[in-house]
Design an enzyme around this catalytic site. Sequence first.
Site, PDB file in Angstrom:
ATOM      1  N   LYS A   8      76.909  34.063  84.956  1.00  0.00           N
ATOM      2  CA  LYS A   8      78.070  33.362  85.657  1.00  0.00           C
ATOM      3  C   LYS A   8      78.927  34.063  85.866  1.00  0.00           C
ATOM      4  O   LYS A   8      79.708  33.699  86.983  1.00  0.00           O
ATOM      5  CB  LYS A   8      78.600  32.342  84.206  1.00  0.00           C
ATOM      6  CG  LYS A   8      77.762  31.406  83.533  1.00  0.00           C
ATOM      7  CD  LYS A   8      78.408  31.072  82.172  1.00  0.00           C
ATOM      8  CE  LYS A   8      77.263  30.361  81.145  1.00  0.00           C
ATOM      9  NZ  LYS A   8      78.008  30.410  79.943  1.00  0.00           N
ATOM     10  N   GLY A   9      79.119  35.233  85.753  1.00  0.00           N
ATOM     11  CA  GLY A   9      80.351  36.319  86.317  1.00  0.00           C
ATOM     12  C   GLY A   9      80.417  36.356  87.646  1.00  0.00           C
ATOM     13  O   GLY A   9      81.409  36.468  88.057  1.00  0.00           O
ATOM     14  N   GLU A  27      76.964  40.197  92.304  1.00  0.00           N
ATOM     15  CA  GLU A  27      77.278  40.225  90.972  1.00  0.00           C
ATOM     16  C   GLU A  27      79.054  40.847  90.567  1.00  0.00           C
ATOM     17  O   GLU A  27      79.440  41.172  91.538  1.00  0.00           O
ATOM     18  CB  GLU A  27      76.495  41.564  90.318  1.00  0.00           C
ATOM     19  CG  GLU A  27      76.687  42.149  88.971  1.00  0.00           C
ATOM     20  CD  GLU A  27      76.294  40.897  88.019  1.00  0.00           C
ATOM     21  OE1 GLU A  27      76.670  40.101  88.082  1.00  0.00           O
ATOM     22  OE2 GLU A  27      75.644  41.501  86.967  1.00  0.00           O
ATOM     23  N   ASP A  28      79.127  40.413  89.393  1.00  0.00           N
ATOM     24  CA  ASP A  28      80.394  40.489  88.908  1.00  0.00           C
ATOM     25  C   ASP A  28      80.899  42.146  88.823  1.00  0.00           C
ATOM     26  O   ASP A  28      81.938  42.523  89.260  1.00  0.00           O
ATOM     27  CB  ASP A  28      81.283  39.845  87.686  1.00  0.00           C
ATOM     28  CG  ASP A  28      80.173  39.891  86.633  1.00  0.00           C
ATOM     29  OD1 ASP A  28      79.310  40.798  86.459  1.00  0.00           O
ATOM     30  OD2 ASP A  28      80.373  39.393  85.613  1.00  0.00           O
ATOM     31  N   ASP A  62      77.927  48.029  85.392  1.00  0.00           N
ATOM     32  CA  ASP A  62      78.406  48.781  84.251  1.00  0.00           C
ATOM     33  C   ASP A  62      77.189  50.133  84.051  1.00  0.00           C
ATOM     34  O   ASP A  62      77.397  50.997  84.603  1.00  0.00           O
ATOM     35  CB  ASP A  62      78.764  48.005  82.996  1.00  0.00           C
ATOM     36  CG  ASP A  62      79.297  48.673  81.914  1.00  0.00           C
ATOM     37  OD1 ASP A  62      80.303  49.256  82.028  1.00  0.00           O
ATOM     38  OD2 ASP A  62      78.733  48.406  80.550  1.00  0.00           O
ATOM     39  N   LYS A  95      81.730  50.434  87.449  1.00  0.00           N
ATOM     40  CA  LYS A  95      82.546  51.293  86.468  1.00  0.00           C
ATOM     41  C   LYS A  95      81.487  52.422  86.395  1.00  0.00           C
ATOM     42  O   LYS A  95      80.737  52.777  85.514  1.00  0.00           O
ATOM     43  CB  LYS A  95      82.279  50.808  84.730  1.00  0.00           C
ATOM     44  CG  LYS A  95      83.656  50.018  84.570  1.00  0.00           C
ATOM     45  CD  LYS A  95      83.453  49.461  83.033  1.00  0.00           C
ATOM     46  CE  LYS A  95      84.410  48.346  82.621  1.00  0.00           C
ATOM     47  NZ  LYS A  95      83.875  47.831  81.295  1.00  0.00           N
ATOM     48  N   PHE A 100      87.785  47.222  79.402  1.00  0.00           N
ATOM     49  CA  PHE A 100      87.123  45.885  79.364  1.00  0.00           C
ATOM     50  C   PHE A 100      87.977  44.966  80.132  1.00  0.00           C
ATOM     51  O   PHE A 100      89.151  44.631  79.813  1.00  0.00           O
ATOM     52  CB  PHE A 100      86.965  45.365  77.996  1.00  0.00           C
ATOM     53  CG  PHE A 100      85.907  44.267  78.173  1.00  0.00           C
ATOM     54  CD1 PHE A 100      84.396  44.722  77.966  1.00  0.00           C
ATOM     55  CD2 PHE A 100      86.241  43.034  78.195  1.00  0.00           C
ATOM     56  CE1 PHE A 100      83.465  43.706  78.194  1.00  0.00           C
ATOM     57  CE2 PHE A 100      85.144  41.962  78.376  1.00  0.00           C
ATOM     58  CZ  PHE A 100      83.513  42.442  78.160  1.00  0.00           C
ATOM     59  N   VAL A 101      87.490  44.488  81.227  1.00  0.00           N
ATOM     60  CA  VAL A 101      88.255  43.593  82.307  1.00  0.00           C
ATOM     61  C   VAL A 101      87.698  42.354  82.196  1.00  0.00           C
ATOM     62  O   VAL A 101      86.592  41.910  81.908  1.00  0.00           O
ATOM     63  CB  VAL A 101      88.152  44.292  83.535  1.00  0.00           C
ATOM     64  CG1 VAL A 101      88.931  45.420  83.594  1.00  0.00           C
ATOM     65  CG2 VAL A 101      86.722  44.501  84.018  1.00  0.00           C
ATOM     66  N   ASP A 160      84.124  37.524  81.891  1.00  0.00           N
ATOM     67  CA  ASP A 160      84.376  36.794  80.701  1.00  0.00           C
ATOM     68  C   ASP A 160      84.367  37.793  79.568  1.00  0.00           C
ATOM     69  O   ASP A 160      84.052  38.782  79.457  1.00  0.00           O
ATOM     70  CB  ASP A 160      83.587  35.793  80.280  1.00  0.00           C
ATOM     71  CG  ASP A 160      81.953  36.529  79.807  1.00  0.00           C
ATOM     72  OD1 ASP A 160      81.381  37.358  80.509  1.00  0.00           O
ATOM     73  OD2 ASP A 160      81.753  36.034  78.442  1.00  0.00           O
ATOM     74  N   ARG A 175      87.144  33.601  82.374  1.00  0.00           N
ATOM     75  CA  ARG A 175      86.534  33.591  83.806  1.00  0.00           C
ATOM     76  C   ARG A 175      87.393  32.972  84.755  1.00  0.00           C
ATOM     77  O   ARG A 175      87.387  33.271  85.707  1.00  0.00           O
ATOM     78  CB  ARG A 175      85.096  32.747  83.683  1.00  0.00           C
ATOM     79  CG  ARG A 175      84.164  33.316  82.774  1.00  0.00           C
ATOM     80  CD  ARG A 175      82.752  32.619  83.000  1.00  0.00           C
ATOM     81  NE  ARG A 175      81.881  32.924  81.864  1.00  0.00           N
ATOM     82  CZ  ARG A 175      81.099  34.011  82.191  1.00  0.00           C
ATOM     83  NH1 ARG A 175      80.948  34.984  82.859  1.00  0.00           N
ATOM     84  NH2 ARG A 175      80.236  34.043  81.323  1.00  0.00           N
TER      85      ARG A 175
HETATM   86  P1  IMP Z   1      75.207  46.602  82.925  1.00  0.00           P
HETATM   87  O1  IMP Z   1      73.788  46.076  82.968  1.00  0.00           O
HETATM   88  O2  IMP Z   1      75.569  47.478  81.889  1.00  0.00           O
HETATM   89  O3  IMP Z   1      75.347  46.864  84.411  1.00  0.00           O
HETATM   90  O4  IMP Z   1      75.911  45.191  82.973  1.00  0.00           O
HETATM   91  C1  IMP Z   1      76.487  44.399  83.760  1.00  0.00           C
HETATM   92  C2  IMP Z   1      77.020  43.074  83.047  1.00  0.00           C
HETATM   93  O5  IMP Z   1      77.699  43.386  81.963  1.00  0.00           O
HETATM   94  C3  IMP Z   1      77.730  42.227  84.004  1.00  0.00           C
HETATM   95  O6  IMP Z   1      77.302  41.607  84.707  1.00  0.00           O
HETATM   96  C4  IMP Z   1      78.804  41.682  82.946  1.00  0.00           C
HETATM   97  O7  IMP Z   1      78.445  40.461  82.573  1.00  0.00           O
HETATM   98  C5  IMP Z   1      78.937  42.762  81.790  1.00  0.00           C
HETATM   99  N1  IMP Z   1      80.096  43.536  81.639  1.00  0.00           N
HETATM  100  C6  IMP Z   1      80.106  44.896  81.764  1.00  0.00           C
HETATM  101  N2  IMP Z   1      81.398  45.409  81.729  1.00  0.00           N
HETATM  102  C7  IMP Z   1      82.127  44.330  81.790  1.00  0.00           C
HETATM  103  C8  IMP Z   1      83.489  44.179  81.575  1.00  0.00           C
HETATM  104  O8  IMP Z   1      84.431  44.947  81.510  1.00  0.00           O
HETATM  105  N3  IMP Z   1      84.164  43.115  81.417  1.00  0.00           N
HETATM  106  C9  IMP Z   1      83.441  41.820  81.414  1.00  0.00           C
HETATM  107  N4  IMP Z   1      81.947  42.005  81.273  1.00  0.00           N
HETATM  108  C10 IMP Z   1      81.386  43.263  81.599  1.00  0.00           C
HETATM  109 MG    MG Z   2      77.530  39.251  84.160  1.00  0.00          MG
END
Ligand code: IMP
Ligand code: MG
Length: 179
Positions: free
Chosen positions: A42-43, A98-99, A102, A130, A151-152, A158, A164
């Site tokens: 949903k992000g 994508e939002d 990470d 990040k 954490f944002v 969310d 959100r």
């Molecule tokens: P990745 O697979 O670790 O790159 O995760 C990405 C997902 O983690 C994003 O789509 C977010 O849903 C979640 N996420 C990572 N960091 C944050 C944050 O600081 N705030 C909110 N959601 C986050």
């Molecule tokens: Mg997400």
Amino acid sequence: MLNDIERILISEEELDAKTSELASEISEDFKGEELIVIGILKGGVVFAADIIKKISIPMEIEFMAVSSYGKESETSGVVTLKKDIDTSIAGKNVIVVEDIVDSGYTMKYLTKLLLDRHAKSVKICTLLSKPSRRKVEIDLDYVGFEVPDEFVVGYGLDFDEKYRNLPFVGVLKREVYSK
Ligand code: IMP
Ligand code: MG
């Protein structure tokens, strides 16, 4: 809700300017090409909605949902597909919206999945990145902002499904997610 925010990291005005900038880059890069934008639920929805309004070439929008996070603020590394598209992307240019990237696991998984389905190209457009948290190497094609390891929330992002709807991106107070 505002009481849980430590500080505003990216304002509404900055978000507006950045989505305009990225959308015109995308419109230029895919001129004369077939384009499908896949918003990640949903992000990525708020960002995707803003960006598509500013894309000036013909395009289609689809949505997918994936999850790599449970309730905790740490990734598990295991990505599962929760909602798929029902149209063929074979031979088409795809931009995943994508939002935040990470660890990179989610985008790594999705890029491979879409390429395996014979997309002509797969690009990633993420509002936030990040880089200090990356676990797997991944090429990001369109990046809004690089953020520090905090954490944002807001503008689609969310914590435990909340925040959100904030119109800006803010840092969540540590006491909110560590309790
Ligand atoms: P990745 O697979 O670790 O790159 O995760 C990405 C997902 O983690 C994003 O789509 C977010 O849903 C979640 N996420 C990572 N960091 C944050 C944050 O600081 N705030 C909110 N959601 C986050
Ligand atoms: Mg997400």
